[in-house]
Design an enzyme around this catalytic site. Structure first.
Site, short mmCIF file in Angstrom:
data_model
loop_
_atom_site.label_atom_id
_atom_site.label_comp_id
_atom_site.label_asym_id
_atom_site.label_seq_id
_atom_site.Cartn_x
_atom_site.Cartn_y
_atom_site.Cartn_z
N CYS A 13 0.86 -1.18 0.00
CA CYS A 13 0.00 0.00 0.00
C CYS A 13 0.90 1.23 0.00
O CYS A 13 2.08 1.12 -0.34
CB CYS A 13 -0.95 -0.02 1.20
SG CYS A 13 -0.12 0.05 2.81
N ASN A 16 2.39 1.39 4.35
CA ASN A 16 2.73 0.13 5.02
C ASN A 16 2.48 0.18 6.54
O ASN A 16 3.17 -0.46 7.32
CB ASN A 16 4.20 -0.28 4.74
CG ASN A 16 4.53 -1.72 5.14
OD1 ASN A 16 5.66 -2.02 5.49
ND2 ASN A 16 3.57 -2.62 5.09
N CYS A 18 -1.21 0.69 7.50
CA CYS A 18 -2.65 0.39 7.68
C CYS A 18 -3.08 -0.83 6.85
O CYS A 18 -3.32 -1.91 7.39
CB CYS A 18 -3.51 1.59 7.29
SG CYS A 18 -3.25 3.06 8.31
N ARG A 19 -3.18 -0.66 5.53
CA ARG A 19 -3.77 -1.72 4.71
C ARG A 19 -2.85 -2.92 4.50
O ARG A 19 -3.27 -4.07 4.68
CB ARG A 19 -4.19 -1.14 3.34
CG ARG A 19 -5.36 -0.19 3.43
CD ARG A 19 -5.52 0.60 2.15
NE ARG A 19 -4.41 1.52 1.94
CZ ARG A 19 -4.22 2.25 0.86
NH1 ARG A 19 -5.07 2.14 -0.15
NH2 ARG A 19 -3.19 3.07 0.77
N SER A 20 -1.60 -2.66 4.06
CA SER A 20 -0.78 -3.82 3.68
C SER A 20 -0.33 -4.69 4.86
O SER A 20 -0.25 -5.92 4.70
CB SER A 20 0.41 -3.42 2.79
OG SER A 20 1.26 -2.52 3.42
N ASP A 135 -8.10 3.70 1.37
CA ASP A 135 -7.13 4.15 2.38
C ASP A 135 -7.89 4.64 3.63
O ASP A 135 -8.67 5.59 3.54
CB ASP A 135 -6.31 5.28 1.76
CG ASP A 135 -5.21 5.77 2.68
OD1 ASP A 135 -5.18 5.36 3.86
OD2 ASP A 135 -4.38 6.57 2.20
P1 4NP Z 1 -1.69 2.78 4.23
O1 4NP Z 1 -2.30 4.15 4.86
O2 4NP Z 1 -1.19 3.17 2.86
O3 4NP Z 1 -2.85 1.86 4.19
O4 4NP Z 1 -0.57 2.38 5.18
C1 4NP Z 1 -1.61 5.35 4.92
C2 4NP Z 1 -0.72 5.55 5.95
C3 4NP Z 1 -0.04 6.76 6.04
C4 4NP Z 1 -0.27 7.75 5.10
C5 4NP Z 1 -1.16 7.53 4.06
C6 4NP Z 1 -1.84 6.33 3.97
N1 4NP Z 1 0.40 9.00 5.22
O5 4NP Z 1 0.12 9.89 4.40
O6 4NP Z 1 1.26 9.16 6.11
#
Ligand code: 4NP
Length: 172
Positions: A13, A16, A18-20, A135
């Site tokens: 994602c 790294n 939340c989702r992945s 997201d």
């Molecule tokens: P992820 O979520 O891609 O599912 O890990 C996010 C985590 C952090 C950010 C964006 C999305 N950020 O902008 O810091």
């Protein structure tokens, strides 16, 4: 007895955190339930959160469904991952586009050693086919639940596909 190297899958994602990491643990569980020799890892297309534990909200929602993601640590994807992994799964279409660009760069660097296929996490999912895992970072509780819903549904679908693929390769 011969050692059979595991089939390696990388879930990707943006951050790294939340989702992945959620997808990593849910897909690993789905493969284990089927007794598959599959090893799952995760990474981000960004380097926003190097070495950070998953977002506390992701940890809490995962725990409520029996998944412990607390020991995972974020890392950015590297070109070498395209040579090390068999399959790289994008959580959304931006991730997929970024991965396809990196795959082209890796092609130049690793040429014949390149092995990773790139696909969407939802590619075989009958409930969310072709859809992004949204997201949840700026979202609320329901958004983290949605991530888990989709990861469970898509992981069950991938585990079924991998069970077939790995079995037919073993017969060859
Ligand atoms: P992820 O979520 O891609 O599912 O890990 C996010 C985590 C952090 C950010 C964006 C999305 N950020 O902008 O810091």
């Amino acid at each position: 007895m011969t050692f059979q190297a595991p089939y390696k899958v990388l879930c990707v994602c943006l951050g790294n955190i939340c989702r992945s990491p959620t997808a990593e643990v849910v897909l690993q569980h789905a493969c284990q339930q089927r007794g598959l020799n599959v090893w799952v890892d995760s990474a981000g297309t960004s380097n926003y959160h190097p070495n950070k534990a998953p977002d506390i909200r992701s940890q809490q929602h995962a725990k409520q469904r029996g998944y412990d993601i607390s020991s995972l640590r974020a890392r950015q994807i590297q070109l070498a991952d395209f040579a090390n992994f068999d399959l790289i799964l994008a959580m959304d279409l931006d991730n997929l586009k970024d991965l396809q660009k990196l795959q082209q760069q890796a092609q130049q660097q690793y040429a014949h050693h390149l092995k990773a296929d790139v696909a969407l996490m939802s590619a075989h999912d009958p409930a969310y086919c072709g859809q992004a895992v949204p997201d949840p970072y700026y979202g609320a509780a329901q958004d983290f639940e949605r991530v888990l819903d989709q990861c469970e549904s898509s992981s069950a679908a991938w585990a079924a596909v991998l069970a077939q693929d790995l079995q037919s390769n073993a017969v060859k």
